[in-house]
Design a protein around this motif. Structure first.
Motif, PDB file in Angstrom:
ATOM      1  N   ASP A 212      28.307  42.145  37.658  1.00 21.04           N
ATOM      2  CA  ASP A 212      27.148  41.281  37.842  1.00 21.04           C
ATOM      3  C   ASP A 212      27.173  40.175  36.794  1.00 21.04           C
ATOM      4  OD1 ASP A 212      26.198  42.394  35.481  1.00 21.04           O
ATOM      5  OD2 ASP A 212      24.891  43.819  36.504  1.00 21.04           O
ATOM      6  N   GLU A 213      26.107  39.391  36.719  1.00 27.50           N
ATOM      7  CA  GLU A 213      26.079  38.227  35.850  1.00 27.50           C
ATOM      8  C   GLU A 213      26.320  38.578  34.385  1.00 27.50           C
ATOM      9  OE1 GLU A 213      23.949  38.921  38.215  1.00 27.50           O
ATOM     10  OE2 GLU A 213      23.147  37.128  39.210  1.00 27.50           O
ATOM     11  N   ASP A 214      25.937  39.778  33.967  1.00 28.53           N
ATOM     12  CA  ASP A 214      26.126  40.171  32.578  1.00 28.53           C
ATOM     13  C   ASP A 214      27.599  40.314  32.202  1.00 28.53           C
ATOM     14  OD1 ASP A 214      23.406  40.232  32.209  1.00 28.53           O
ATOM     15  OD2 ASP A 214      23.220  42.391  32.541  1.00 28.53           O
ATOM     16  N   ASP A 215      28.466  40.381  33.201  1.00 27.25           N
ATOM     17  CA  ASP A 215      29.898  40.553  32.949  1.00 27.25           C
ATOM     18  C   ASP A 215      30.650  39.230  32.856  1.00 27.25           C
ATOM     19  OD1 ASP A 215      30.090  43.506  33.117  1.00 27.25           O
ATOM     20  OD2 ASP A 215      29.420  43.174  35.177  1.00 27.25           O
ATOM     21  N   ALA A 216      29.963  38.106  32.999  1.00 27.38           N
ATOM     22  CA  ALA A 216      30.648  36.816  33.117  1.00 27.38           C
ATOM     23  C   ALA A 216      31.538  36.514  31.912  1.00 27.38           C
ATOM     24  CB  ALA A 216      29.625  35.701  33.313  1.00 27.38           C
ATOM     25  N   GLU A 217      31.051  36.749  30.724  1.00 24.76           N
ATOM     26  CA  GLU A 217      31.841  36.416  29.535  1.00 24.76           C
ATOM     27  C   GLU A 217      33.086  37.292  29.432  1.00 24.76           C
ATOM     28  OE1 GLU A 217      31.252  35.936  24.678  1.00 24.76           O
ATOM     29  OE2 GLU A 217      29.514  36.121  26.018  1.00 24.76           O
ATOM     30  N   GLU A 218      32.929  38.586  29.693  1.00 20.59           N
ATOM     31  CA  GLU A 218      34.076  39.494  29.607  1.00 20.59           C
ATOM     32  C   GLU A 218      35.084  39.215  30.713  1.00 20.59           C
ATOM     33  OE1 GLU A 218      34.803  44.229  28.590  1.00 20.59           O
ATOM     34  OE2 GLU A 218      32.839  43.541  29.278  1.00 20.59           O
TER      35      GLU A 218
ATOM     36  N   PRO B 236      32.430  30.866  30.984  1.00 20.02           N
ATOM     37  CA  PRO B 236      31.687  31.978  31.584  1.00 20.02           C
ATOM     38  C   PRO B 236      30.680  31.535  32.636  1.00 20.02           C
ATOM     39  CG  PRO B 236      31.859  32.287  29.211  1.00 20.02           C
ATOM     40  CD  PRO B 236      32.377  30.907  29.500  1.00 20.02           C
ATOM     41  N   SER B 237      30.152  30.320  32.517  1.00 17.95           N
ATOM     42  CA  SER B 237      29.171  29.859  33.497  1.00 17.95           C
ATOM     43  C   SER B 237      29.791  29.713  34.878  1.00 17.95           C
ATOM     44  CB  SER B 237      28.558  28.525  33.054  1.00 17.95           C
ATOM     45  OG  SER B 237      29.561  27.522  32.936  1.00 17.95           O
ATOM     46  N   GLU B 238      31.070  29.314  34.942  1.00 18.72           N
ATOM     47  CA  GLU B 238      31.737  29.199  36.240  1.00 18.72           C
ATOM     48  C   GLU B 238      31.968  30.588  36.844  1.00 18.72           C
ATOM     49  OE1 GLU B 238      35.225  26.818  36.352  1.00 18.72           O
ATOM     50  OE2 GLU B 238      34.143  24.947  35.960  1.00 18.72           O
ATOM     51  N   VAL B 239      32.262  31.555  36.009  1.00 13.28           N
ATOM     52  CA  VAL B 239      32.400  32.919  36.505  1.00 13.28           C
ATOM     53  C   VAL B 239      31.050  33.427  36.994  1.00 13.28           C
ATOM     54  CG1 VAL B 239      33.077  35.279  35.950  1.00 13.28           C
ATOM     55  CG2 VAL B 239      34.306  33.364  34.921  1.00 13.28           C
ATOM     56  N   ALA B 240      29.987  33.156  36.234  1.00 10.07           N
ATOM     57  CA  ALA B 240      28.637  33.612  36.596  1.00 10.07           C
ATOM     58  C   ALA B 240      28.228  33.074  37.960  1.00 10.07           C
ATOM     59  CB  ALA B 240      27.637  33.187  35.533  1.00 10.07           C
ATOM     60  N   ALA B 241      28.699  31.875  38.300  1.00 10.56           N
ATOM     61  CA  ALA B 241      28.359  31.287  39.595  1.00 10.56           C
ATOM     62  C   ALA B 241      28.944  32.079  40.752  1.00 10.56           C
ATOM     63  CB  ALA B 241      28.833  29.834  39.653  1.00 10.56           C
ATOM     64  N   THR B 242      29.989  32.867  40.478  1.00  8.88           N
ATOM     65  CA  THR B 242      30.608  33.700  41.527  1.00  8.88           C
ATOM     66  C   THR B 242      29.997  35.090  41.571  1.00  8.88           C
ATOM     67  OG1 THR B 242      32.376  34.623  40.131  1.00  8.88           O
ATOM     68  CG2 THR B 242      32.762  32.454  41.114  1.00  8.88           C
ATOM     69  N   LEU B 243      29.006  35.358  40.718  1.00 12.48           N
ATOM     70  CA  LEU B 243      28.434  36.694  40.603  1.00 12.48           C
ATOM     71  C   LEU B 243      26.981  36.774  41.049  1.00 12.48           C
ATOM     72  CD1 LEU B 243      29.900  37.551  37.092  1.00 12.48           C
ATOM     73  CD2 LEU B 243      30.481  38.734  39.211  1.00 12.48           C
TER      74      LEU B 243
END
Length: 228
Positions: A17-23, A48-55
């Motif tokens: 989920d979004e909490d995993d974006a940085e890792e 990480p923000s680009e990853v968060a957008a996929t979550l």
């Protein structure tokens, strides 16, 4: 909060989920570093923000992760996929496949877990597109039943600029086909460049052995298609 867990063995398996974006950003960055060095003009995700957008809830893709059940919950592998098509024509396209450690079977093990999930979602086959320069990834996939079915210009699958001309190769695999038989776990491992965490290697080896001894299917062969 962390994503919903899908398994409770020596290795934890769950949706991200979004909490995993940085890792996730760090893991994918390490796994795909050789591609950036050889032909990509930049990383898969610029932050990480680009990853968060996929979550988020509105995202068309899902992430599945494997992590050690330690206090820090170290993430050791991840796969981003999406389901497309209707009814009996559903396919699961693998978009990102990354592991932190090579040579311990994480890639094959993660593929098994992803297959169990996409099967429950109605997918009939896997689809993956791989740069023609990634001969290691192509060989790994072919050893796991993927068959080349076509290809084309890299721009069709990735709009990011490249430093050299790149084409992609499309491979498919029917879900449910048998993966290679397990081999004995080896006592050595190659860590990704930029990741020399020996404590992680030792903890991971112990976790994989515990998984095998508990009667689950043990990991095999080498790490995933994007492990480098």
């Amino acid at each position: 909060s962390r994503g919903q867990r899908r398994g409770q063995g020596a290795l934890d398996f769950r949706f991200a989920d979004e909490d995993d974006a940085e890792e996730l950003h760090a893991l994918v960055g390490r796994a795909y570093a050789p591609e950036v060095a050889s032909f990509r003009a930049g990383p898969l995700f610029r932050g990480p923000s680009e990853v968060a957008a996929t979550l988020g809830n509105g995202a068309r893709t899902r992430w599945l992760v494997l992590e050690l059940p330690s206090g820090d919950e170290d993430m050791v592998a991840a796969c981003q996929f999406r389901i497309e098509g209707l009814a009996e024509q559903k396919v699961s396209e693998i978009l990102v496949f990354a592991t932190a450690v090579r040579g311990k079977g994480l890639g094959t093990y993660l593929l098994r877990k992803v297959e169990s999930v996409v099967t429950s979602l109605g997918a009939q086959k896997f689809v993956v597109r791989v740069p023609h320069l990634r001969e290691d990834a192509l060989e790994w996939l072919e050893h796991r039943g993927f068959v080349e079915v076509g290809g084309g210009p890299w721009a069709e699958v990735d709009s990011a600029p490249t430093k050299v001309d790149v084409s992609h190769i499309r491979l498919e695999r029917r879900i449910g086909e048998q993966l290679p038989q397990p081999r004995r776990l080896r006592e050595t491992s190659t860590i990704n460049p930029l990741d020399d965490t020996l404590n992680l290697m030792g903890t991971l080896l112990s976790a994989l052995k515990e998984e095998a001894y508990n009667g689950a299917e043990p990991p095999q062969a080498q790490a995933g298609a994007s492990d480098s």
